[in-house]
Design a protein around this motif. Structure first.
Motif, mmCIF file in Angstrom:
data_model
loop_
_atom_site.group_PDB
_atom_site.id
_atom_site.type_symbol
_atom_site.label_atom_id
_atom_site.label_comp_id
_atom_site.label_asym_id
_atom_site.label_seq_id
_atom_site.Cartn_x
_atom_site.Cartn_y
_atom_site.Cartn_z
ATOM 1 N N ILE A 131 12.946 -0.738 0.956
ATOM 2 C CA ILE A 131 11.752 -1.493 1.359
ATOM 3 C C ILE A 131 10.642 -1.151 0.373
ATOM 4 C CG2 ILE A 131 9.994 -1.785 3.158
ATOM 5 C CD1 ILE A 131 12.047 -1.017 5.241
ATOM 6 N N ASP A 132 10.066 -2.142 -0.293
ATOM 7 C CA ASP A 132 8.941 -1.874 -1.183
ATOM 8 C C ASP A 132 7.711 -1.585 -0.314
ATOM 9 O OD1 ASP A 132 6.914 -1.795 -3.031
ATOM 10 O OD2 ASP A 132 7.435 -3.685 -4.016
ATOM 11 N N SER A 133 7.120 -0.422 -0.489
ATOM 12 C CA SER A 133 5.973 -0.034 0.345
ATOM 13 C C SER A 133 4.791 -0.991 0.207
ATOM 14 C CB SER A 133 5.532 1.384 0.005
ATOM 15 O OG SER A 133 6.589 2.262 0.272
ATOM 16 N N ALA A 134 4.738 -1.734 -0.912
ATOM 17 C CA ALA A 134 3.652 -2.716 -1.088
ATOM 18 C C ALA A 134 3.721 -3.792 -0.009
ATOM 19 C CB ALA A 134 3.758 -3.356 -2.466
ATOM 20 N N ASP A 135 4.922 -4.012 0.555
ATOM 21 C CA ASP A 135 5.093 -5.057 1.574
ATOM 22 C C ASP A 135 4.832 -4.555 2.996
ATOM 23 O OD1 ASP A 135 5.933 -6.657 -0.504
ATOM 24 O OD2 ASP A 135 8.070 -6.260 -0.168
ATOM 25 N N VAL A 136 4.702 -3.242 3.183
ATOM 26 C CA VAL A 136 4.611 -2.729 4.562
ATOM 27 C C VAL A 136 3.490 -1.704 4.788
ATOM 28 C CG1 VAL A 136 7.035 -3.118 5.202
ATOM 29 C CG2 VAL A 136 6.407 -1.012 3.989
ATOM 30 N N ILE A 137 2.852 -1.247 3.709
ATOM 31 C CA ILE A 137 1.755 -0.275 3.868
ATOM 32 C C ILE A 137 0.498 -0.886 3.247
ATOM 33 C CG2 ILE A 137 0.895 2.008 3.154
ATOM 34 C CD1 ILE A 137 3.618 3.084 3.802
ATOM 35 N N PHE A 138 -0.574 -0.954 4.065
ATOM 36 C CA PHE A 138 -1.744 -1.732 3.629
ATOM 37 C C PHE A 138 -3.043 -0.925 3.639
ATOM 38 C CE2 PHE A 138 1.345 -4.517 5.724
ATOM 39 C CZ PHE A 138 1.649 -5.366 4.669
ATOM 40 N N PHE A 139 -3.889 -1.297 2.685
ATOM 41 C CA PHE A 139 -5.249 -0.761 2.620
ATOM 42 C C PHE A 139 -6.215 -1.922 2.860
ATOM 43 C CE2 PHE A 139 -2.589 2.026 0.114
ATOM 44 C CZ PHE A 139 -3.060 3.300 0.394
ATOM 45 N N ASP A 140 -7.436 -1.615 3.334
ATOM 46 C CA ASP A 140 -8.400 -2.698 3.545
ATOM 47 C C ASP A 140 -9.241 -2.915 2.274
ATOM 48 O OD1 ASP A 140 -10.345 -0.728 3.474
ATOM 49 O OD2 ASP A 140 -10.625 -0.664 5.643
ATOM 50 N N GLU A 141 -10.214 -3.818 2.357
ATOM 51 C CA GLU A 141 -11.038 -4.162 1.167
ATOM 52 C C GLU A 141 -11.704 -2.931 0.572
ATOM 53 O OE1 GLU A 141 -11.091 -6.170 3.763
ATOM 54 O OE2 GLU A 141 -10.619 -8.174 2.961
ATOM 55 N N PHE A 169 3.705 7.384 -1.275
ATOM 56 C CA PHE A 169 2.541 7.437 -2.161
ATOM 57 C C PHE A 169 1.718 6.156 -2.313
ATOM 58 C CE2 PHE A 169 1.124 8.664 -6.781
ATOM 59 C CZ PHE A 169 0.008 9.324 -6.304
ATOM 60 N N TYR A 170 2.276 4.948 -2.032
ATOM 61 C CA TYR A 170 1.475 3.750 -2.319
ATOM 62 C C TYR A 170 1.631 2.662 -1.273
ATOM 63 C CZ TYR A 170 5.748 1.312 -3.782
ATOM 64 O OH TYR A 170 6.985 0.734 -3.796
ATOM 65 N N GLY A 171 0.733 1.693 -1.375
ATOM 66 C CA GLY A 171 0.774 0.498 -0.543
ATOM 67 C C GLY A 171 0.026 -0.586 -1.296
ATOM 68 N N SER A 172 -0.406 -1.636 -0.600
ATOM 69 C CA SER A 172 -1.102 -2.693 -1.333
ATOM 70 C C SER A 172 -2.460 -3.015 -0.723
ATOM 71 C CB SER A 172 -0.240 -3.953 -1.398
ATOM 72 O OG SER A 172 0.055 -4.386 -0.093
ATOM 73 N N MET A 173 -3.307 -3.568 -1.569
ATOM 74 C CA MET A 173 -4.660 -3.981 -1.184
ATOM 75 C C MET A 173 -4.604 -5.441 -0.710
ATOM 76 S SD MET A 173 -6.890 -1.541 -1.817
ATOM 77 C CE MET A 173 -8.475 -2.334 -2.115
ATOM 78 N N PRO A 174 -5.667 -5.906 -0.033
ATOM 79 C CA PRO A 174 -5.659 -7.302 0.419
ATOM 80 C C PRO A 174 -5.442 -8.303 -0.727
ATOM 81 C CG PRO A 174 -7.451 -6.106 1.454
ATOM 82 C CD PRO A 174 -6.851 -5.178 0.453
ATOM 83 N N ASN A 175 -5.836 -7.947 -1.955
ATOM 84 C CA ASN A 175 -5.607 -8.867 -3.083
ATOM 85 C C ASN A 175 -4.258 -8.615 -3.777
ATOM 86 O OD1 ASN A 175 -5.954 -6.526 -4.505
ATOM 87 N ND2 ASN A 175 -7.771 -7.181 -5.627
#
Ligand code: ADP
Ligand code: ASP
Ligand code: MG
Length: 439
Positions: A131-141, A169-175
């Motif tokens: 599972i790519d963590s960018a698809d399941v771990i999120f940060f806000d603006e 270690f990582y996740g993705s931003m709203p953009n």
């Protein structure tokens, strides 16, 4: 039963370590969700892949040639893949990463590739979904971790899977750009995955047999801590015992999931169990010792300070105005000391001192630099009288001059300030009096 298992960098630094990790995971069916770090050091002079990535990306951003550095990173993964005999090629992934380096995708993106690529290798080796963590771990603006969105998406994703690898270690931003936690942040991912999967236990596998009573780089082979509470652990991690990222506590604590720190190289050792509360008596009066260098004390004197209403507030306001937070504030009748981080204070020193002189009119201000703080932490200190006295006599015996002492109101910790040059001696003296003499 579900366990989330996080493996640190040294646990996944080579093919040999990967083999140990697979053995640990497959030994128990409950070890369903796996959170890997990037490959760490194989030997003490080695470089972690995360640091190689930062270095390489910095060259790319400056428009310099980074081929040699990039090849060295590829070699770390390719060596693991070939030694494990995996039917896997990361070539197309490497091409994408390289193109994104040239396209200046960001330092966080660069660093996150360490865990991302290692996750792909580990998932292939275990035969688990990736599972790519960018698809399941999120940060806000604002770049803050978003527990609500993450909880929802990640829980749903994990619910459909028996096993999975989720890189740390990582996740993705709203953009959709990549953001990492701070260094050591794979521990946080492990905790988030444990909460989202409703795990019974979060096992954090590293290169020591649990949380030790003292930093092993200062005291040789310190005794391990069997059980520690979240509160004690937080005090110790905050003061530099960085076995576990301090923010890794919150997600599991809320969900009531215990953490077990375990040693990948000695899986039979029980390690340390981190719990909300326990009736287990610690083996010693103190649970552990940790410390940090790099503090400055601003000692302020003024006659009748105690009866001057608002004096403390005015002093603290000068620090607050300049964005400098304080660590401790021991005080006497006519004196108060503000202990701050040396680096944070250095930038604002003159503004703060001028402000105190102008608005508080002290008799004198004296600055003491190069201080180290040592936290002696233990839930049993409350019921054992004379702990502070024993610390003092141990330090006096070791010829360590105590510059400051501050006992937290919860009686969970005693903070001692000493010269940086006395730091190691002080740690050893406290360890000896409470732990070594009872071994
Ligand atoms: P990982 O890469 O597995 O996340 P870390 O390097 O982040 O591992 O954390 C483990 C290291 O923490 C140990 O190798 C040890 O050097 C260091 N350490 C510092 N203080 C302590 C302590 N009190 N107990 C155990 N380890 C400690
Ligand atoms: N690889 C990252 C670091 O070196 C995160 C981690 O290991 O937890 O900081
Ligand atoms: Mg770590």
């Amino acid at each position: 039963m579900t366990k989330v298992v996080k493996f640190g960098g040294s646990s996944l630094a080579s093919a040999e370590q990967f083999r140990k990790v697979k053995e640990i995971i497959t030994a128990e069916e409950s070890r369903r969700f796996v959170v890997p770090s990037a490959p760490g050091k194989r030997f003490s002079a080695d470089t972690k892949v995360t640091d190689m990535l930062y270095g390489c990306y910095d060259l790319a951003v400056k428009g310099k040639d980074f081929d040699k550095e990039f090849e060295a990173i590829k070699a770390r993964y390719n060596e693991i893949i070939s030694e494990l005999g995996l039917d896997l090629s990361l070539e197309s992934e490497f091409e994408i990463v390289k193109a994104c380096f040239i396209g200046k995708a960001g330092r966080d993106y660069a660093a996150s590739r360490g865990e991302y690529l290692n996750g792909i290798v580990l998932a292939n080796y275990l035969g688990y979904s990736f599972i790519d963590s960018a698809d399941v771990i999120f940060f806000d603006e604002k770049g803050q971790f978003d527990p609500v969105k993450t909880g929802r998406v990640l829980s749903e994703r994990l619910a459909g899977l028996e096993n999975a690898v989720v890189p740390g270690f990582y996740g993705s931003m709203p953009n959709d750009t990549i953001k990492t936690f701070s260094r050591g942040g794979s521990d946080i991912t492990g905790s988030i995955v444990a909460a989202a999967s409703n795990a019974d236990l979060y096992e954090n596998w590293t290169d020591v047999s649990g949380f030790l009573t003292c930093d092993p780089r200062i005291v040789d082979d310190p005794a391990p801590i069997t059980t520690i509470t979240y509160k004690e652990l937080r005090e110790l991690s905050y003061m530099g015992a960085t076995v576990l990222h301090e923010d890794a506590i919150f997600p599991v604590r809320k969900a009531g999931i215990p953490i077990n720190i375990k040693n990948t190289n000695k899986p039979e050792d029980p390690g340390t169990l981190i719990v909300e509360s326990t009736s287990q008596k610690p083996a010693y009066t103190i649970t552990g010792i940790a410390g940090k260098k790099g503090f400055t004390a601003i000692n302020i004197e003024k006659d009748m300070m105690n009866s001057e209403l608002g004096f403390g507030r005015k002093v603290l306001w000068e620090f607050e105005k300049n964005g400098v937070s304080f660590e401790h504030m021991p005080s006497g009748i006519d004196t108060m000391s503000i202990v701050v981080s040396q680096d944070a204070f250095a930038d604002k020193e003159q503004e703060i001192l001028a402000g105190i002189h102008r608005n508080c009119q002290p008799d004198s201000i004296d600055i003491e630099t190069d201080l180290a703080l040592i936290a002696v932490v233990g839930r049993a200190m409350k019921s054992n009288r004379g702990t502070a006295g024993r610390i003092f006599s141990a330090l006096a015996h070791a010829h360590v001059n105590v510059k400051m002492i501050d006992q937290g109101s919860s009686e969970l910790n005693i903070i001692i300030g000493v010269s940086e040059s006395d730091f190691e001696a002080a740690n050893k003296a406290i360890y000896d009096i409470f732990v070594a003499t009872k071994l």
